[in-house]
Design an enzyme around this catalytic site. Structure first.
Site, mmCIF file in Angstrom:
data_model
loop_
_atom_site.group_PDB
_atom_site.id
_atom_site.type_symbol
_atom_site.label_atom_id
_atom_site.label_comp_id
_atom_site.label_asym_id
_atom_site.label_seq_id
_atom_site.Cartn_x
_atom_site.Cartn_y
_atom_site.Cartn_z
ATOM 1 N N CYS A 19 0.820 -1.114 0.083
ATOM 2 C CA CYS A 19 0.105 -0.018 0.099
ATOM 3 C C CYS A 19 0.822 1.218 -0.096
ATOM 4 O O CYS A 19 1.792 1.291 1.016
ATOM 5 C CB CYS A 19 -0.967 0.100 1.169
ATOM 6 S SG CYS A 19 -1.860 1.521 1.549
ATOM 7 N N THR A 21 0.101 4.471 0.696
ATOM 8 C CA THR A 21 -0.136 5.290 1.842
ATOM 9 C C THR A 21 0.366 4.598 3.161
ATOM 10 O O THR A 21 1.014 5.292 3.823
ATOM 11 C CB THR A 21 -1.730 5.368 2.215
ATOM 12 O OG1 THR A 21 -2.180 6.056 1.052
ATOM 13 C CG2 THR A 21 -1.922 6.164 3.231
ATOM 14 N N CYS A 130 -1.808 3.727 -6.209
ATOM 15 C CA CYS A 130 -2.419 3.018 -5.223
ATOM 16 C C CYS A 130 -2.602 1.737 -5.622
ATOM 17 O O CYS A 130 -2.986 1.440 -6.755
ATOM 18 C CB CYS A 130 -3.933 3.702 -5.099
ATOM 19 S SG CYS A 130 -4.818 2.850 -3.799
#
Length: 208
Positions: A19, A21, A130
């Site tokens: 991921c 983030t 993403c």
């Protein structure tokens, strides 16, 4: 950090933070907390995008938090000062892909809004920042001019993981096993996984 420790306690030898983030938020802390195993992160492919662009305009689709992270700002500063980087935040897109499906009208509406500024600005390379966005790569490509390059760093992360496993003598030789687990509600996660992969898959419940 709790998830990382839990996985190591259950035999994990290499940890991929799949991921963007989470990598921006926690990769360094995970490496400090788990110094005895490789921690492989993922980040938007700004560097290869800057090298590939011919128009001098690169689009980056990512979550708001990824784009606001110090890690992303360093990526742009270190590798893309000579090109125009359009950082397009996509709030709600990842959740909508999960809950509604990649081909849903709701996803299409969000893509219309998020892709239009990149196409209008002449971006010829679009970074999928993403790990949900490869599910809608074809839909993104349809909204960009023909010939636009879409960059997904997932394959590069897989190759790096393979190299590290090989160096440690831990490649499975084609006999690996997949276990899907969640600390949340297995049936809810199973519904999402089944929808994305178009097959029925077992999901276990693990409590870190």
């Amino acid at each position: 950090l709790a998830i990382g420790r839990f996985l190591v306690e259950h035999g994990c030898t290499h940890l991929v933070v799949a991921c963007n983030t989470a990598t921006a938020a926690a990769a360094n802390a995970l490496r400090a907390s788990l110094p005895h195993i490789p921690v492989i992160g993922i980040e938007p492919g700004v560097k290869p995008a800057a090298q590939l662009t011919k128009s001098g305009v690169v689009g980056v689709l990512a979550t708001t938090r990824t784009l606001h992270s110090d890690r992303f700002q360093r990526l742009v500063g270190n590798h893309a000062n000579h090109v125009r980087v359009l950082a397009q935040a996509c709030p709600g897109l990842a959740d909508t892909i999960e809950h509604e499906g990649a081909d849903s009208p709701a996803v299409g509406k969000l893509l219309d809004a998020y892709i239009a500024p990149l196409a209008a600005a002449g971006a010829d390379v679009v970074v999928l920042g993403c790990t949900h966005y490869p599910w809608v790569a074809e839909a993104i490509a349809r909204r960009m001019p023909a010939g636009t390059v879409l960059l997904d760093t997932g394959e590069a992360v897989a190759r790096q993981t393979e190299r590290l496993l090989s160096a440690a003598g831990l490649l499975g030789g084609g006999h690996g096993q997949l276990t899907l687990a969640t600390s949340g509600a297995p049936q809810q996660v199973k519904a999402t996984v089944d929808r994305l992969f178009a097959q029925s898959m077992h999901v276990e419940h693990w409590e870190p």
